[in-house]
Enzyme design. Structure first.
Site, PDB file in Angstrom:
ATOM      1  N   VAL A 123      12.620 -16.827 -25.234  1.00  0.00           N
ATOM      2  CA  VAL A 123      11.416 -17.121 -25.295  1.00  0.00           C
ATOM      3  C   VAL A 123      10.901 -18.300 -23.491  1.00  0.00           C
ATOM      4  O   VAL A 123       9.934 -18.448 -23.313  1.00  0.00           O
ATOM      5  CB  VAL A 123      11.614 -19.012 -26.050  1.00  0.00           C
ATOM      6  CG1 VAL A 123      10.945 -18.459 -27.570  1.00  0.00           C
ATOM      7  CG2 VAL A 123      12.349 -19.986 -26.087  1.00  0.00           C
ATOM      8  N   ASN A 136       9.964 -25.073 -31.285  1.00  0.00           N
ATOM      9  CA  ASN A 136      11.219 -25.459 -31.637  1.00  0.00           C
ATOM     10  C   ASN A 136      13.089 -25.149 -30.376  1.00  0.00           C
ATOM     11  O   ASN A 136      13.716 -25.705 -30.366  1.00  0.00           O
ATOM     12  CB  ASN A 136      11.565 -24.975 -32.569  1.00  0.00           C
ATOM     13  CG  ASN A 136      13.253 -25.208 -33.573  1.00  0.00           C
ATOM     14  OD1 ASN A 136      13.242 -27.050 -33.544  1.00  0.00           O
ATOM     15  ND2 ASN A 136      13.870 -24.657 -33.773  1.00  0.00           N
ATOM     16  N   SER A 147      11.914 -34.798 -27.831  1.00  0.00           N
ATOM     17  CA  SER A 147      12.770 -35.472 -28.490  1.00  0.00           C
ATOM     18  C   SER A 147      13.082 -36.755 -27.519  1.00  0.00           C
ATOM     19  O   SER A 147      12.283 -37.496 -27.073  1.00  0.00           O
ATOM     20  CB  SER A 147      14.618 -34.950 -27.809  1.00  0.00           C
ATOM     21  OG  SER A 147      15.419 -35.996 -27.451  1.00  0.00           O
ATOM     22  N   TYR A 151      18.512 -32.871 -19.495  1.00  0.00           N
ATOM     23  CA  TYR A 151      17.225 -32.985 -20.460  1.00  0.00           C
ATOM     24  C   TYR A 151      16.881 -33.160 -20.662  1.00  0.00           C
ATOM     25  O   TYR A 151      15.483 -32.856 -21.334  1.00  0.00           O
ATOM     26  CB  TYR A 151      19.106 -32.779 -21.980  1.00  0.00           C
ATOM     27  CG  TYR A 151      18.631 -32.981 -23.043  1.00  0.00           C
ATOM     28  CD1 TYR A 151      18.341 -31.504 -23.986  1.00  0.00           C
ATOM     29  CD2 TYR A 151      18.195 -33.505 -23.348  1.00  0.00           C
ATOM     30  CE1 TYR A 151      17.536 -31.331 -24.918  1.00  0.00           C
ATOM     31  CE2 TYR A 151      17.920 -33.900 -25.146  1.00  0.00           C
ATOM     32  CZ  TYR A 151      17.273 -32.100 -25.488  1.00  0.00           C
ATOM     33  OH  TYR A 151      17.059 -32.556 -27.686  1.00  0.00           O
ATOM     34  N   ALA A 209      14.109 -35.164 -19.009  1.00  0.00           N
ATOM     35  CA  ALA A 209      13.109 -34.684 -17.412  1.00  0.00           C
ATOM     36  C   ALA A 209      12.333 -33.442 -18.523  1.00  0.00           C
ATOM     37  O   ALA A 209      11.612 -33.183 -18.506  1.00  0.00           O
ATOM     38  CB  ALA A 209      14.195 -34.134 -16.231  1.00  0.00           C
ATOM     39  N   SER A 210      13.350 -32.400 -19.199  1.00  0.00           N
ATOM     40  CA  SER A 210      12.668 -31.418 -19.406  1.00  0.00           C
ATOM     41  C   SER A 210      11.802 -31.603 -20.867  1.00  0.00           C
ATOM     42  O   SER A 210      11.249 -31.396 -20.955  1.00  0.00           O
ATOM     43  CB  SER A 210      13.632 -30.187 -19.790  1.00  0.00           C
ATOM     44  OG  SER A 210      14.620 -30.510 -20.934  1.00  0.00           O
ATOM     45  N   LYS A 211      12.037 -32.439 -21.931  1.00  0.00           N
ATOM     46  CA  LYS A 211      11.821 -33.212 -23.209  1.00  0.00           C
ATOM     47  C   LYS A 211      11.035 -34.195 -22.729  1.00  0.00           C
ATOM     48  O   LYS A 211      10.171 -34.055 -23.814  1.00  0.00           O
ATOM     49  CB  LYS A 211      12.844 -33.509 -23.790  1.00  0.00           C
ATOM     50  CG  LYS A 211      13.473 -32.326 -24.666  1.00  0.00           C
ATOM     51  CD  LYS A 211      12.928 -31.769 -25.478  1.00  0.00           C
ATOM     52  CE  LYS A 211      14.613 -31.207 -25.733  1.00  0.00           C
ATOM     53  NZ  LYS A 211      13.243 -29.803 -26.282  1.00  0.00           N
TER      54      LYS A 211
END
Length: 274
Positions: free
Chosen positions: A63, A89, A165, A179, A181-183
């Site tokens: 993706v 997901n 998350s 991680y 920050a991305s979520k």
């Protein structure tokens, strides 16, 4: 059979939460398109879904590549005619040795009486530690959402469920700032896209998952002592880690037609974030 007649695309569906969501939607009547980079496991998922009497198209797709995402949706529409549901997901998760060491340092800090000081996590990260989270966790969500909307907007119907998350809405994953920050970006994107497309009868929402008992997490738990695992469970008011099927049931609800939720980020985490 609340999803009877619907077509659902689920990314990261080869195992764990993605697989549980695909199977749960098939049980509710949806035909599914399942994608992942783990092609061998993906075909096993497709066989399990087809055994339920539903159609399933397995597609290998990274993706983080907009080209592959475009091809994914082209194949979905060729096979089923349209797309009604998208579950974003697919994600990278912090499981390598360095991340595990930082995680243990963070958990020890919040579960045992140690002197207060800086954990030194953010200042010690390299560029790669920061940048690696964005291609799948954020760009992938955007690419898939953009392609899905090309079919949902003309038909004036769609449900998009983003899997984010508690890392994106709290300091629960201090051990992995990139991680987190991305979520957080996924949570924010959920709100803006939700507002953007609601007028076309497209509902965009997110689930901010707590710990999910996936193979990746089982690998992390496998290297911890009983004492360390007990400390983790102590931080969860329910005292246990959530099962993929429990989160999948909420994704099914958000993909259905019996709610009034738009742009919401639902905290499903056993009470860690209330």
């Amino acid at each position: 059979m609340q999803l009877q007649g619907k077509v659902a695309v689920i990314t990261g569906a080869a195992q764990g939460l993605g697989k549980a969501t695909a199977v749960a939607m098939a049980k509710e009547g949806a035909d599914t398109v399942v994608c992942d980079i783990q092609e061998d496991l993906l075909h096993e998922v497709a066989e399990e879904i087809e055994a339920l009497g539903r159609r399933c198209l397995p597609v290998r797709c990274d993706v983080s590549s907009s080209r592959e995402v475009t091809q994914l949706f082209e194949r979905a529409v060729q096979e089923f005619g349209t797309v009604h549901i998208l579950v974003n997901n697919a994600a990278r998760v912090p499981i390598n040795a360095a991340e595990t060491e930082r995680r243990n340092k963070h958990y020890a800090y919040v579960t045992t009486p140690v002197p207060r000081s800086s954990l030194g996590i953010t200042s010690s990260l390299e560029d790669e530690d920061w940048l690696k989270w964005w291609d799948v966790n954020v760009h992938g969500v955007f690419y898939c959402t953009r392609e899905a909307l090309k079919f949902m907007e003309p038909q004036k119907y769609g449900k998009i469920v983003n899997i984010t998350s508690i890392a994106g809405v709290s300091a629960a994953s201090t051990h992995s700032p990139g991680y987190s920050a991305s979520k957080a970006a996924v949570a924010s994107l959920t709100k803006t896209v939700g507002f953007d497309v609601a007028g076309s009868n497209i509902y965009v929402n997110a689930i901010a998952c707590g710990a999910v008992l996936t193979p990746a997490l089982e690998e992390v738990l496998g290297v911890l002592s009983d004492e360390q695992k007990a400390s983790i469970y102590q931080m969860i008011p329910l005292g246990r880690i959530g099962k993929p099927e429990e989160y999948a049931s909420l994704a099914v609800y958000l993909a259905g037609d019996t709610h009034y939720l738009v742009g919401q980020v639902l905290n499903a985490n056993g009470g860690i974030v209330i």
